[in-house]
Design a protein around this motif. Structure first.
Motif, PDB file in Angstrom:
ATOM      1  N   LEU A 172       0.785  -1.256   0.063  1.00 50.81           N
ATOM      2  CA  LEU A 172       0.021   0.115  -0.131  1.00 50.81           C
ATOM      3  C   LEU A 172       0.889   1.289   0.050  1.00 50.81           C
ATOM      4  O   LEU A 172       1.750   1.290   0.913  1.00 50.81           O
ATOM      5  CB  LEU A 172      -0.838  -0.031   1.294  1.00 50.81           C
ATOM      6  N   LEU A 173       0.648   2.220  -1.028  1.00 44.59           N
ATOM      7  CA  LEU A 173       1.626   3.036  -1.152  1.00 44.59           C
ATOM      8  C   LEU A 173       0.797   4.700  -1.281  1.00 44.59           C
ATOM      9  O   LEU A 173      -0.256   4.747  -1.681  1.00 44.59           O
ATOM     10  CB  LEU A 173       2.340   3.028  -2.212  1.00 44.59           C
ATOM     11  N   SER A 174       1.789   5.459  -0.772  1.00 46.73           N
ATOM     12  CA  SER A 174       1.307   7.002  -1.173  1.00 46.73           C
ATOM     13  C   SER A 174       1.954   7.482  -2.560  1.00 46.73           C
ATOM     14  O   SER A 174       3.053   7.380  -2.581  1.00 46.73           O
ATOM     15  CB  SER A 174       1.826   8.058  -0.050  1.00 46.73           C
ATOM     16  N   ALA A 175       0.955   7.750  -3.578  1.00 41.90           N
ATOM     17  CA  ALA A 175       1.617   8.136  -4.854  1.00 41.90           C
ATOM     18  C   ALA A 175       1.561   9.501  -5.115  1.00 41.90           C
ATOM     19  O   ALA A 175       0.481  10.055  -5.042  1.00 41.90           O
ATOM     20  CB  ALA A 175       0.576   7.489  -5.974  1.00 41.90           C
ATOM     21  N   MET A 176       2.631  10.368  -5.466  1.00 41.93           N
ATOM     22  CA  MET A 176       2.652  11.696  -5.908  1.00 41.93           C
ATOM     23  C   MET A 176       2.396  11.934  -7.161  1.00 41.93           C
ATOM     24  O   MET A 176       2.295  11.136  -7.982  1.00 41.93           O
ATOM     25  CB  MET A 176       4.061  12.284  -5.378  1.00 41.93           C
ATOM     26  N   GLU A 177       2.185  12.966  -7.483  1.00 44.33           N
ATOM     27  CA  GLU A 177       1.598  13.420  -8.928  1.00 44.33           C
ATOM     28  C   GLU A 177       2.503  13.121 -10.001  1.00 44.33           C
ATOM     29  O   GLU A 177       2.295  12.757 -11.028  1.00 44.33           O
ATOM     30  CB  GLU A 177       1.216  15.015  -8.867  1.00 44.33           C
ATOM     31  N   ASP A 178       3.885  13.126  -9.527  1.00 47.85           N
ATOM     32  CA  ASP A 178       5.040  12.998 -10.619  1.00 47.85           C
ATOM     33  C   ASP A 178       5.563  11.442 -10.591  1.00 47.85           C
ATOM     34  O   ASP A 178       6.269  10.968 -11.125  1.00 47.85           O
ATOM     35  CB  ASP A 178       6.448  13.641 -10.030  1.00 47.85           C
ATOM     36  N   GLY A 179       4.652  10.699  -9.971  1.00 52.02           N
ATOM     37  CA  GLY A 179       4.836   9.369  -9.960  1.00 52.02           C
ATOM     38  C   GLY A 179       5.388   8.575  -8.425  1.00 52.02           C
ATOM     39  O   GLY A 179       5.617   7.359  -8.596  1.00 52.02           O
ATOM     40  N   ARG A 180       6.339   9.391  -8.044  1.00 50.36           N
ATOM     41  CA  ARG A 180       7.155   8.825  -6.833  1.00 50.36           C
ATOM     42  C   ARG A 180       6.184   8.108  -5.943  1.00 50.36           C
ATOM     43  O   ARG A 180       5.141   8.673  -5.654  1.00 50.36           O
ATOM     44  CB  ARG A 180       7.857   9.771  -6.247  1.00 50.36           C
TER      45      ARG A 180
END
Length: 223
Positions: free
Chosen positions: A208-216
């Motif tokens: 389970l991950l947090s996804a930033m707008e740049d994909g990181r």
């Protein structure tokens, strides 16, 4: 920030035999289906707004077991690597094959004979992932709008409690894919830097991950 889950499909007969299963269409075996259902009952898998899925049968079966009666957004480039001449064979069967030894000596970087190279595989998986993230950030789901309205109103305390519980194990999207696909994505986009193979996970497991707008991606927890 969006929240996503990467989940590897359940166990197949080929997985049990530790074979290279890429383009081969295999269904989940009974053990694989039972294991997924047990993990589901334990609450391991997050609620999902959207479900993206490799088109391979084993991934679609996994998605339908974990998230029944939901629309699947099939992503062709999330399919597993084409293992070429190694397809359907395991280490013991390949141990005396000089082509296999050459591949081992390359640390897995050489192309699979008559199959894909890791570079080609990683590229298509990562490009597909970037398209998914772009789509997620361009959309605002109806359920998010409803949740925001309830929060602003503050008139239904019981409803807000349920919302709070849901968001503790919620994702904007679940990606049900292959072990190789997960390694390709995380080795490029995770903020925690690890080797490609270090991101491997077992069948039915994931992140389970947090996804930033740049994909990181930042790991919240393992699944």
């Amino acid at each position: 920030m969006k929240q996503i889950a990467l989940i590897r499909h359940g166990i197949t007969k080929g997985n049990l035999s530790k074979c290279y299963i890429g383009k081969t269409e295999e269904p989940l075996c009974e053990e694989g289906m039972n294991e997924l259902l047990l993990k589901k009952e334990s609450g391991s898998y997050p609620f999902a707004e959207s479900i993206y899925c490799s088109p391979m049968l084993r991934c679609q079966m996994t998605a339908n077991l974990l998230y029944p009666n939901r629309e699947l957004k099939l992503v062709p480039d999330f399919r597993e690597c084409d293992f070429g001449l190694f397809e359907g064979k395991n280490y013991r069967q390949l141990s005396k094959d000089p082509l296999y030894q050459q591949w081992i000596d390359s640390n897995g970087m050489a192309p699979f004979p008559l199959g894909e190279s890791r570079e080609e595989f990683e590229y298509r998986c990562r490009e597909a992932y970037k398209k998914v993230i772009k789509e997620l950030y361009q959309e605002t789901s109806f359920s998010d709008k409803e949740r925001d309205r309830e929060t602003v109103k503050g008139t239904n305390k019981e409803a807000n409690k349920e919302i709070s519980k849901e968001t503790d194990n919620k994702s904007d999207a679940v990606l049900i894919v292959h072990g190789g696909t997960i390694m390709a994505i995380l080795s490029a986009f995770a903020t925690e830097k690890k080797d490609y193979y270090a991101w491997g996970c077992g069948n039915g497991n994931g992140y389970l991950l947090s996804a930033m707008e740049d994909g990181r991606l930042e790991v919240i927890r393992k699944i």
